[in-house]
Design an enzyme around this catalytic site. Structure first.
Site, mmCIF file in Angstrom:
data_model
loop_
_atom_site.group_PDB
_atom_site.id
_atom_site.type_symbol
_atom_site.label_atom_id
_atom_site.label_comp_id
_atom_site.label_asym_id
_atom_site.label_seq_id
_atom_site.Cartn_x
_atom_site.Cartn_y
_atom_site.Cartn_z
ATOM 1 N N HIS A 309 0.850 -1.189 0.000
ATOM 2 C CA HIS A 309 0.000 0.000 0.000
ATOM 3 C C HIS A 309 0.883 1.234 0.000
ATOM 4 O O HIS A 309 1.920 1.262 0.676
ATOM 5 C CB HIS A 309 -0.927 0.008 1.221
ATOM 6 N N ASP A 366 -7.713 -4.363 -0.516
ATOM 7 C CA ASP A 366 -8.294 -4.588 -1.841
ATOM 8 C C ASP A 366 -8.248 -6.063 -2.221
ATOM 9 O O ASP A 366 -9.169 -6.577 -2.863
ATOM 10 C CB ASP A 366 -7.550 -3.758 -2.895
#
Length: 431
Positions: A309, A366
């Site tokens: 991320h 995600d």
């Protein structure tokens, strides 16, 4: 609050200087207040993607990417995920405090009785091609709410702002479900107000007139958890878009519609959709090892989506929370899907591979959210729509905060011009 320390910048070519105060918040690093820099030195700052620039002061969400910390109004995301529900979190984001029982009951009642969308929107959907992307329909439908509520909306009135927030949080699932059902040719379902927020949405998505819908409790729990985890994430691309559009005085429906379009991008909200496409490209569990090798090869264009991320340098706290729910959903529903087998095999490989461990490329939110949506029977093109339902609570909270902050001004970023210098116009025959 202001920090008594200052930073002095000197342009050695002109000896012009600027003494700029450090501004500190409750948590996090201090920021250099550069508001007088141009006046003092004649220079602007250059920060591609605003990665080192604070554009606003906000009391809503705090992130410490190095430590893997995410707070909503000061509450750790881990506690809210374990003990709260999405509507309570939405109330928290909007109002700054967790609701008392009577406050929550009143809020839930307001949300429940603003879930209907105008019947004219049925005709609005008819204007789309049957295979239009749901995000395109969602953005257009939300923007069209401006036409329905333009005559009773004063953005300077706190009561009107709060009513707009209620309408958006309440109607977003109704509109989202309509986008899905239109795309598959099913009749729209009216919201059942005897159901709670997430259950009501699932029924609008999947119930058919010919038979009742029976949903597993774990499905609603998983979706509610995902909504909590996606409710806000500080000044990301879509939230900054909502604020930038809102800074012009635009109404909340137009501002949120702009946020939806920003969220659509594969580098933002479309990331979980990209995860499923990656899994489809890998194909079968026996090809996971090859995929991992390809991902480590700098000369290979293949990349693993849903790992690491940009903000969280060590771990994504949301991923740690949702991982457990992901495995619970798969076990509870007993879904037999080859792509989910690929996902679990890929997770196992990445968590053990020294290359990914050293670089802290762990599966992120995600990755797991895409798997859960897939297990719940939600089609890939609806993944970002699900994200938008949740993030509406954060977007509208930021829009309201912006209007309540004294001294707010229209956003106007600067640029470094790289075009042609001054030149004279030539007639077409002399060019």
């Amino acid at each position: 609050m202001s920090d008594p320390k200052t930073v002095k910048l000197v342009d050695e070519s002109t000896q012009r200087s600027s003494t700029m105060p450090l501004v500190s918040g409750t948590l996090g690093p201090a920021c250099i207040d550069i508001s007088t820099l141009y006046k003092d030195t004649g220079h602007f700052t250059y920060d591609v993607g605003y990665g080192s620039t604070a554009s606003t002061k906000s009391a809503i969400t705090y992130i410490d990417g190095d430590q893997g910390v995410l707070l909503y109004r000061g509450y750790p995301i881990e506690q809210l995920a374990e003990k709260s529900n999405f509507l309570e979190v939405a109330y928290l984001l909007l109002n700054g405090e967790l609701p008392k029982q009577d406050e929550f009951a009143a809020f839930e009642n307001q949300i429940t009785h603003h879930t209907m969308m105008h019947e004219s929107l049925k005709n609005f959907f008819q204007g789309f091609h049957h295979d239009a992307h749901p995000m395109a329909m969602l953005a257009a439908a939300v923007a069209s709410l401006s036409a329905f509520y333009h005559d009773d909306l004063d953005v300077e009135d706190p009561a009107d702002r709060k009513l707009a927030a209620i309408r958006l949080i309440a109607k977003m699932p109704t509109i989202a479900a309509a986008c899905y059902r239109y795309s598959i040719g099913w009749p729209f379902r009216y919201p059942r107000n005897n159901l709670e927020y997430v259950d009501r949405f699932l029924h609008m998505m999947f119930e058919v007139p010919s038979e009742p819908l029976t949903m597993s409790p774990v499905a609603a729990k998983a979706l509610d958890l995902l909504f909590i985890l996606h409710a806000d994430h500080e000044q990301n691309a879509s939230t900054s878009t909502v604020r930038l559009v809102g800074s012009t005085g635009a109404n909340p429906y137009a501002s949120i519609a702009a946020g939806i379009t920003a969220l659509w991008g594969p580098a933002h909200g479309g990331a979980n959709e990209a995860v499923l496409k990656m899994l489809e490209e890998i194909g079968t569990p026996d090809k996971v090892e090859t995929a991992v090798k390809r991902a480590k090869d700098k000369n290979d264009s293949f990349r693993l989506m849903g790992f690491g991320h940009r903000v969280y340098k060590n771990f994504d706290p949301r991923a740690k929370i949702i991982r457990e729910m992901c495995h619970k959903v798969l076990a509870e529903l007993g879904v037999n899907d080859p792509l989910l087998d690929v996902a679990m095999k890929l997770e196992e490989a990445a968590l053990k591979d020294e290359y990914f461990v050293e670089r802290k490329l762990y599966p992120n939110v995600d990755f797991y959210s895409g798997i859960i949506y897939k297990a719940l029977g939600i089609p890939t093109e609806m993944f970002t729509v699900m994200f938008a339902i949740a993030r509406t609570a954060g977007w509208i909270s930021h829009w309201i905060e912006q209007h309540e902050t004294p001294g707010s001004r229209i956003g106007r970023p600067r640029q470094i011009y790289t075009g042609a210098g001054v030149r004279d116009y030539l007639a077409s025959g002399n060019r």
